[in-house]
Design an enzyme around this catalytic site. Structure first.
Site, PDB file in Angstrom:
ATOM      1  N   SER A 187      28.559 102.721  15.391  1.00 29.62           N
ATOM      2  CA  SER A 187      28.240 101.641  15.298  1.00 29.62           C
ATOM      3  C   SER A 187      29.742 101.111  14.508  1.00 29.62           C
ATOM      4  O   SER A 187      29.787 101.965  13.500  1.00 29.62           O
ATOM      5  CB  SER A 187      27.339 100.838  14.633  1.00 29.62           C
ATOM      6  N   TYR A 202      20.540  99.610   8.345  1.00 27.63           N
ATOM      7  CA  TYR A 202      21.260 100.245   9.853  1.00 27.63           C
ATOM      8  C   TYR A 202      22.045 100.491   9.505  1.00 27.63           C
ATOM      9  O   TYR A 202      23.053 101.465   9.805  1.00 27.63           O
ATOM     10  CB  TYR A 202      21.090  99.029  10.483  1.00 27.63           C
TER      11      TYR A 202
END
Length: 255
Positions: free
Chosen positions: A153, A166
């Site tokens: 990501s 995250y």
């Protein structure tokens, strides 16, 4: 699916985690269209069957392998299941993931652990189990190369508040991938990292994403197919060329 005998991945086998929806499902379909048999891995068997039905309707080959990859032994065992069903393993895509945004002070340690388990530890376990098969596939002369790809990501590169754990897991995946790439140099196994920006998926369907891209409407976000195209580009390069990293952002995304 038309005749894929001359397709880039004809005769190859791929395993895709997180294949029940979103990016993982799009990747599985895209690889099947390139001629690969695909092992579909995720927790939700019913959703996997829908993806499998779509692949089979187009004439593709696939195996449905329900598994909770947060369980270490199952994450390792699912690779052997895939090889048993498809006979070999040429491409692995680690696409399973989980996100829970929020401030550290109000964070839920169980949510943190789930992110660590799925976003990082499962990548370690699946990758480790797949390596002997990938090395063997690279050496057998069919393509002269094998591929291990992980979906990371932009959050692994750009840290924002309320996204700490995250981002940490995605940063860790990037470090792991680069170290593994160096370990496999000269053995014809390419290691790739695809880093999407904001993408419309089941995982990002809820509220609370406005601070990530202020004023950016959801119709401007990426679609899962955009990420699937990046993966296909990565794994269909000629054997001498390794595209190790692709970051894909929506055109309108600033950070």
């Amino acid at each position: 699916m038309s005749d894929t005998s001359g397709a880039p991945l004809s005769g190859c086998a791929a395993l895709v985690t997180g294949a029940s929806s979103g990016i993982g499902a799009a990747i599985a379909l895209a690889l099947a269209r390139e001629g690969a048999g695909v092992a579909l891995v995720a927790r939700r068997a019913e959703r996997l069957e829908r993806v499998a039905a779509a692949i089979r309707r187009e004439g593709g080959t696939c195996a449905v392998l329900p598994a909770d990859l947060s369980e270490g032994a199952r994450a390792r065992g699912v690779v052997e299941d895939g090889v048993r069903h498809l006979g070999r393993l040429d491409v692995v895509v680690n696409s399973a993931g989980y996100v829970a945004r929020g401030a550290v002070e109000a964070g839920d340690p169980e949510e943190w652990q789930r992110m660590v388990d799925l976003n990082f530890t499962a990548v370690l376990n699946v990758s480790r189990a797949a390596l002997p098969h990938l090395v063997g596939a690279a050496m057998d002369g069919r393509r002269g190369v094998a591929d291990l790809v992980t979906i990371s990501s932009v959050a692994g590169r750009i840290v924002r508040k309320n996204n700490s754990v995250y981002s940490a897991t995605k940063h860790a995946v990037g470090v792991f991938s680069e170290a593994l790439r160096q370990e496999l140099t000269g053995r014809a196994v390419r290691v790739g990292l695809v880093e999407p920006g904001l993408t419309t998926t089941e995982m990002t369907a809820g509220d609370g994403w406005e601070p990530v891209a202020p004023g950016m409407p959801r119709e401007a976000w990426l679609r899962a197919d955009d990420i699937a195209r990046a993966v296909v580009f990565m794994v269909t390069q000629p054997p001498h060329a390794a595209v190790n990293e692709i970051m894909v952002r929506p055109t309108a995304q600033e950070p």
